[in-house]
Design a protein around this motif. Structure first.
Motif, PDB file in Angstrom:
ATOM      1  N   ILE A   1       1.989  11.544   3.777  1.00  0.00           N
ATOM      2  CA  ILE A   1       1.975  11.425   2.315  1.00  0.00           C
ATOM      3  C   ILE A   1       0.829  12.242   1.733  1.00  0.00           C
ATOM      4  O   ILE A   1       0.992  12.978   0.752  1.00  0.00           O
ATOM      5  CB  ILE A   1       1.856   9.948   1.904  1.00  0.00           C
ATOM      6  CG1 ILE A   1       3.104   9.171   2.340  1.00  0.00           C
ATOM      7  CG2 ILE A   1       1.655   9.824   0.389  1.00  0.00           C
ATOM      8  CD1 ILE A   1       2.978   7.673   2.157  1.00  0.00           C
ATOM      9  N   ILE A   2      -0.348  12.115   2.338  1.00  0.00           N
ATOM     10  CA  ILE A   2      -1.499  12.904   1.888  1.00  0.00           C
ATOM     11  C   ILE A   2      -1.173  14.390   1.943  1.00  0.00           C
ATOM     12  O   ILE A   2      -1.427  15.139   0.990  1.00  0.00           O
ATOM     13  CB  ILE A   2      -2.735  12.608   2.761  1.00  0.00           C
ATOM     14  CG1 ILE A   2      -3.241  11.188   2.523  1.00  0.00           C
ATOM     15  CG2 ILE A   2      -3.855  13.619   2.475  1.00  0.00           C
ATOM     16  CD1 ILE A   2      -4.396  10.802   3.428  1.00  0.00           C
ATOM     17  N   HIS A   3      -0.604  14.819   3.050  1.00  0.00           N
ATOM     18  CA  HIS A   3      -0.319  16.239   3.246  1.00  0.00           C
ATOM     19  C   HIS A   3       0.640  16.766   2.180  1.00  0.00           C
ATOM     20  O   HIS A   3       0.425  17.851   1.622  1.00  0.00           O
ATOM     21  CB  HIS A   3       0.271  16.457   4.638  1.00  0.00           C
ATOM     22  CG  HIS A   3       0.446  17.901   4.987  1.00  0.00           C
ATOM     23  ND1 HIS A   3      -0.617  18.753   5.180  1.00  0.00           N
ATOM     24  CD2 HIS A   3       1.567  18.655   5.185  1.00  0.00           C
ATOM     25  CE1 HIS A   3      -0.172  19.959   5.475  1.00  0.00           C
ATOM     26  NE2 HIS A   3       1.143  19.923   5.474  1.00  0.00           N
TER      27      HIS A   3
ATOM     28  N   GLU B   1       1.633  19.039  -4.493  1.00  0.00           N
ATOM     29  CA  GLU B   1       1.343  18.460  -5.814  1.00  0.00           C
ATOM     30  C   GLU B   1      -0.080  18.742  -6.304  1.00  0.00           C
ATOM     31  O   GLU B   1      -0.510  18.196  -7.312  1.00  0.00           O
ATOM     32  CB  GLU B   1       1.570  16.940  -5.768  1.00  0.00           C
ATOM     33  CG  GLU B   1       2.973  16.525  -5.345  1.00  0.00           C
ATOM     34  CD  GLU B   1       4.041  16.938  -6.338  1.00  0.00           C
ATOM     35  OE1 GLU B   1       3.689  17.232  -7.496  1.00  0.00           O
ATOM     36  OE2 GLU B   1       5.226  16.962  -5.965  1.00  0.00           O
ATOM     37  N   ASP B   2      -0.822  19.560  -5.567  1.00  0.00           N
ATOM     38  CA  ASP B   2      -2.159  19.976  -6.000  1.00  0.00           C
ATOM     39  C   ASP B   2      -3.084  18.787  -6.206  1.00  0.00           C
ATOM     40  O   ASP B   2      -3.817  18.707  -7.193  1.00  0.00           O
ATOM     41  CB  ASP B   2      -2.058  20.790  -7.298  1.00  0.00           C
ATOM     42  CG  ASP B   2      -3.319  21.600  -7.576  1.00  0.00           C
ATOM     43  OD1 ASP B   2      -4.018  21.950  -6.620  1.00  0.00           O
ATOM     44  OD2 ASP B   2      -3.599  21.871  -8.762  1.00  0.00           O
TER      45      ASP B   2
ATOM     46  N   PHE C   1       0.830  -1.197   0.000  1.00  0.00           N
ATOM     47  CA  PHE C   1       0.000   0.000   0.000  1.00  0.00           C
ATOM     48  C   PHE C   1       0.866   1.249   0.000  1.00  0.00           C
ATOM     49  O   PHE C   1       0.672   2.165  -0.800  1.00  0.00           O
ATOM     50  CB  PHE C   1      -0.908   0.005   1.233  1.00  0.00           C
ATOM     51  CG  PHE C   1      -2.229  -0.694   1.023  1.00  0.00           C
ATOM     52  CD1 PHE C   1      -2.313  -1.848   0.253  1.00  0.00           C
ATOM     53  CD2 PHE C   1      -3.385  -0.216   1.614  1.00  0.00           C
ATOM     54  CE1 PHE C   1      -3.513  -2.500   0.068  1.00  0.00           C
ATOM     55  CE2 PHE C   1      -4.599  -0.856   1.436  1.00  0.00           C
ATOM     56  CZ  PHE C   1      -4.663  -2.007   0.659  1.00  0.00           C
ATOM     57  N   LEU C   2       1.828   1.291   0.912  1.00  0.00           N
ATOM     58  CA  LEU C   2       2.682   2.480   1.018  1.00  0.00           C
ATOM     59  C   LEU C   2       3.545   2.653  -0.229  1.00  0.00           C
ATOM     60  O   LEU C   2       3.826   3.786  -0.634  1.00  0.00           O
ATOM     61  CB  LEU C   2       3.552   2.403   2.267  1.00  0.00           C
ATOM     62  CG  LEU C   2       2.842   2.680   3.597  1.00  0.00           C
ATOM     63  CD1 LEU C   2       3.848   2.683   4.747  1.00  0.00           C
ATOM     64  CD2 LEU C   2       2.089   4.006   3.569  1.00  0.00           C
ATOM     65  N   SER C   3       3.975   1.555  -0.842  1.00  0.00           N
ATOM     66  CA  SER C   3       4.752   1.654  -2.083  1.00  0.00           C
ATOM     67  C   SER C   3       3.934   2.333  -3.166  1.00  0.00           C
ATOM     68  O   SER C   3       4.443   3.167  -3.926  1.00  0.00           O
ATOM     69  CB  SER C   3       5.180   0.261  -2.562  1.00  0.00           C
ATOM     70  OG  SER C   3       6.156  -0.293  -1.708  1.00  0.00           O
ATOM     71  N   LEU C   4       2.658   1.971  -3.246  1.00  0.00           N
ATOM     72  CA  LEU C   4       1.778   2.616  -4.210  1.00  0.00           C
ATOM     73  C   LEU C   4       1.635   4.094  -3.889  1.00  0.00           C
ATOM     74  O   LEU C   4       1.764   4.952  -4.766  1.00  0.00           O
ATOM     75  CB  LEU C   4       0.407   1.948  -4.189  1.00  0.00           C
ATOM     76  CG  LEU C   4      -0.695   2.625  -5.019  1.00  0.00           C
ATOM     77  CD1 LEU C   4      -0.322   2.625  -6.502  1.00  0.00           C
ATOM     78  CD2 LEU C   4      -2.025   1.933  -4.800  1.00  0.00           C
ATOM     79  N   PHE C   5       1.389   4.430  -2.627  1.00  0.00           N
ATOM     80  CA  PHE C   5       1.196   5.818  -2.232  1.00  0.00           C
ATOM     81  C   PHE C   5       2.456   6.658  -2.457  1.00  0.00           C
ATOM     82  O   PHE C   5       2.390   7.797  -2.914  1.00  0.00           O
ATOM     83  CB  PHE C   5       0.800   5.912  -0.759  1.00  0.00           C
ATOM     84  CG  PHE C   5      -0.452   5.155  -0.410  1.00  0.00           C
ATOM     85  CD1 PHE C   5      -1.464   4.972  -1.340  1.00  0.00           C
ATOM     86  CD2 PHE C   5      -0.617   4.619   0.852  1.00  0.00           C
ATOM     87  CE1 PHE C   5      -2.617   4.273  -1.014  1.00  0.00           C
ATOM     88  CE2 PHE C   5      -1.765   3.922   1.184  1.00  0.00           C
ATOM     89  CZ  PHE C   5      -2.768   3.748   0.251  1.00  0.00           C
ATOM     90  N   LEU C   6       3.619   6.085  -2.140  1.00  0.00           N
ATOM     91  CA  LEU C   6       4.866   6.835  -2.219  1.00  0.00           C
ATOM     92  C   LEU C   6       5.377   6.993  -3.651  1.00  0.00           C
ATOM     93  O   LEU C   6       5.980   8.002  -3.984  1.00  0.00           O
ATOM     94  CB  LEU C   6       5.942   6.147  -1.372  1.00  0.00           C
ATOM     95  CG  LEU C   6       5.806   6.286   0.144  1.00  0.00           C
ATOM     96  CD1 LEU C   6       6.742   5.311   0.854  1.00  0.00           C
ATOM     97  CD2 LEU C   6       6.112   7.716   0.570  1.00  0.00           C
TER      98      LEU C   6
ATOM     99  N   GLN D   1       1.042   3.218  13.151  1.00  0.00           N
ATOM    100  CA  GLN D   1       2.212   4.010  12.789  1.00  0.00           C
ATOM    101  C   GLN D   1       2.222   4.327  11.298  1.00  0.00           C
ATOM    102  O   GLN D   1       2.527   5.453  10.879  1.00  0.00           O
ATOM    103  CB  GLN D   1       3.500   3.269  13.171  1.00  0.00           C
ATOM    104  CG  GLN D   1       4.782   4.027  12.848  1.00  0.00           C
ATOM    105  CD  GLN D   1       4.869   5.364  13.567  1.00  0.00           C
ATOM    106  OE1 GLN D   1       4.681   5.431  14.785  1.00  0.00           O
ATOM    107  NE2 GLN D   1       5.148   6.434  12.839  1.00  0.00           N
ATOM    108  N   ARG D   2       1.861   3.347  10.480  1.00  0.00           N
ATOM    109  CA  ARG D   2       1.862   3.575   9.042  1.00  0.00           C
ATOM    110  C   ARG D   2       0.683   4.432   8.607  1.00  0.00           C
ATOM    111  O   ARG D   2       0.735   5.086   7.556  1.00  0.00           O
ATOM    112  CB  ARG D   2       1.890   2.240   8.307  1.00  0.00           C
ATOM    113  CG  ARG D   2       3.293   1.623   8.368  1.00  0.00           C
ATOM    114  CD  ARG D   2       3.425   0.359   7.596  1.00  0.00           C
ATOM    115  NE  ARG D   2       4.823  -0.023   7.490  1.00  0.00           N
ATOM    116  CZ  ARG D   2       5.250  -1.185   7.010  1.00  0.00           C
ATOM    117  NH1 ARG D   2       4.364  -2.075   6.579  1.00  0.00           N
ATOM    118  NH2 ARG D   2       6.531  -1.458   6.933  1.00  0.00           N
TER     119      ARG D   2
END
Length: 235
Positions: free
Chosen positions: A167-169, A175-176, A133-138, A159-160
């Motif tokens: 990441i959202i922020h 990145e708009d 999941f985090l790999s996709l988000f990052l 924690q994640r």
């Protein structure tokens, strides 16, 4: 919602009160959450938005054209989106079909190797659920895009989830990007200045963070754990 088209509808998803009573939802915030009990319609509406945005309703973007049974949006043909401005970039992520999305990425990699450049350098299947999941988000999220996420906390530890908030922020501020997220997580719901729409009480309405059941039940449990457990276990 195209109300005139559902007057005679008596089947799912129009048996869901919030969907049957839906007329308009104005989403102006860069981060918006949908909350409510299971079966309240929040994922149904999110999927319909994804359908109207042109994303793969099985999970993915406009470019992901794999098929998964039962991915058809039952509501998509009954709603219309008004954009200001419209973007073709984005992604629909649903936890329940993420396995199929990961398999689709493996197939694309076999056809045209890229070294999984957008997914952390290796197959999503070779990473833990939370890592993938985090790999996709990052690595896979782009600028000037709309991201529709259905219960992303499903694979994320507390924690994640905090990492995901960061990441959202960054995607919002730098990145708009815009996020619409269906969630049960009181951690994610705590994102500052987000709009929260409740799907409980048969109509969709805005609600403050502290008024969500997610916050209230979690806080009560943490503050009164022994009494809380006694109440529910010794009824």
């Amino acid at each position: 919602m195209l109300s005139e088209r559902i007057e005679t509808e008596k089947k799912y998803p129009f048996t869901i009160p919030t969907i049957r009573n839906l007329h308009e939802v104005v989403i102006e915030n860069r981060v918006t959450f949908f909350v409510g009990e299971n079966g309240s319609g929040k994922s149904t509406l999110l999927e319909a938005i994804a359908d109207q945005a042109g994303f793969n309703t099985a999970g993915g973007s406009r470019d992901h054209t794999y098929d998964v049974h039962a991915s058809e949006s039952h509501l998509g043909n009954y709603i219309r989106l008004s954009w200001a401005p419209k973007t073709a970039n984005g992604f629909f992520m649903r936890a329940e079909s993420f396995y199929h999305f990961a398999s689709h990425i493996d197939q694309l990699e076999r056809e045209e190797p890229t070294g999984y450049s957008r997914y952390g350098g290796r197959s999503l299947h070779e990473q833990s659920h939370g890592e993938s999941f985090l790999s996709l988000f990052l690595n896979g999220f782009n600028s000037n895009a709309l991201y529709l996420l259905d219960e992303p906390e499903a694979a994320l530890s507390p924690q994640r989830q905090l990492t995901f908030l960061r990441i959202i922020h960054e995607l919002v501020e730098k990145e708009d990007c815009q996020f619409i997220i269906a969630t049960h997580s009181p951690i994610l719901l705590g994102y500052p200045s987000a709009d929260i729409y409740s799907f409980d009480d048969e109509e969709i309405h805005k609600i403050d963070y502290e008024m969500t059941e997610h916050y209230q039940i979690t806080k009560y449990f943490l503050d009164h754990r022994e009494r809380f457990l006694k109440e529910i276990l010794e009824e």
